[in-house]
Design a protein around this motif. Structure first.
Motif, PDB file in Angstrom:
ATOM      1  N   THR A 140       4.774 -94.179 -26.023  1.00 43.85           N
ATOM      2  CA  THR A 140       4.421 -95.564 -25.992  1.00 43.85           C
ATOM      3  C   THR A 140       5.743 -96.147 -25.398  1.00 43.85           C
ATOM      4  O   THR A 140       6.840 -96.061 -25.555  1.00 43.85           O
ATOM      5  CB  THR A 140       4.468 -96.073 -27.644  1.00 43.85           C
ATOM      6  OG1 THR A 140       3.630 -95.427 -28.057  1.00 43.85           O
ATOM      7  CG2 THR A 140       4.286 -97.644 -27.721  1.00 43.85           C
ATOM      8  N   SER A 141       5.625 -97.071 -24.643  1.00 42.88           N
ATOM      9  CA  SER A 141       6.506 -98.120 -23.888  1.00 42.88           C
ATOM     10  C   SER A 141       7.532 -98.670 -25.096  1.00 42.88           C
ATOM     11  O   SER A 141       7.193 -98.910 -26.256  1.00 42.88           O
ATOM     12  CB  SER A 141       6.216 -99.228 -23.015  1.00 42.88           C
ATOM     13  OG  SER A 141       5.507-100.386 -23.645  1.00 42.88           O
ATOM     14  N   VAL A 142       8.652 -98.855 -24.675  1.00 44.15           N
ATOM     15  CA  VAL A 142       9.642 -99.672 -25.495  1.00 44.15           C
ATOM     16  C   VAL A 142       9.263-100.855 -26.261  1.00 44.15           C
ATOM     17  O   VAL A 142       9.285-101.261 -27.265  1.00 44.15           O
ATOM     18  CB  VAL A 142      11.239 -99.691 -24.998  1.00 44.15           C
ATOM     19  CG1 VAL A 142      12.083-100.487 -25.926  1.00 44.15           C
ATOM     20  CG2 VAL A 142      11.867 -98.409 -24.685  1.00 44.15           C
ATOM     21  N   GLU A 143       8.587-101.825 -25.307  1.00 43.56           N
ATOM     22  CA  GLU A 143       8.243-102.981 -25.714  1.00 43.56           C
ATOM     23  C   GLU A 143       6.924-103.001 -26.635  1.00 43.56           C
ATOM     24  O   GLU A 143       7.167-103.542 -27.674  1.00 43.56           O
ATOM     25  CB  GLU A 143       7.781-103.830 -24.351  1.00 43.56           C
ATOM     26  CG  GLU A 143       8.964-104.306 -23.576  1.00 43.56           C
ATOM     27  CD  GLU A 143       9.300-103.014 -22.430  1.00 43.56           C
ATOM     28  OE1 GLU A 143       8.708-102.015 -22.473  1.00 43.56           O
ATOM     29  OE2 GLU A 143      10.475-103.066 -22.194  1.00 43.56           O
ATOM     30  N   ALA A 144       5.927-102.185 -26.275  1.00 47.74           N
ATOM     31  CA  ALA A 144       4.686-101.828 -27.201  1.00 47.74           C
ATOM     32  C   ALA A 144       5.313-101.252 -28.499  1.00 47.74           C
ATOM     33  O   ALA A 144       4.779-101.545 -29.605  1.00 47.74           O
ATOM     34  CB  ALA A 144       3.864-100.987 -26.243  1.00 47.74           C
TER      35      ALA A 144
END
Length: 112
Positions: free
Chosen positions: A74-78
């Motif tokens: 998962t991306s950091v933002e997500a």
């Protein structure tokens, strides 16, 4: 022990006891990851008098959950958004349970 005893802080989940380096080491991550989740406003470390970031145990638990999600791709933002939503869901479920418990209590009539 008095309320002013520094040893009382050992049990305080919100006391900013960990430096960025120590926090990263404990989480098995990098200071850059901690800065990234700070920039995403998932956690806001307190600052020492010298301006250094300090993290609490509570913040480290949040960061660990975000790292777990990032490690899964998962991306950091997500990941940060997911952690916030999980926290909101947990709080809503707790409040719902409290309301259910209160509703199941017998009501006392104030009518004479």
């Amino acid at each position: 022990m008095t309320a002013d005893n520094p040893l009382d802080r050992l049990d305080d989940d919100d006391y900013p006891a960990y430096t960025m380096g120590r926090a990263a080491e404990m989480l098995g991550t990098t200071p850059a990851f901690l800065r990234a989740i700070g920039e995403a406003r998932l956690i806001t470390p307190l600052r020492s008098e010298g301006g250094h970031r300090r993290y609490s145990r509570y913040q480290l638990r949040i960061a660990a959950r975000a790292r777990e999600l990032v490690d899964q791709g998962t991306s950091v933002e997500a990941a940060c958004r997911i952690v916030v939503l999980e926290d909101q869901l947990e709080e809503a479920q707790r409040m719902n349970e409290e309301l259910r418990a209160a509703a199941s209590q017998p009501q006392h009539s104030t009518d004479a």
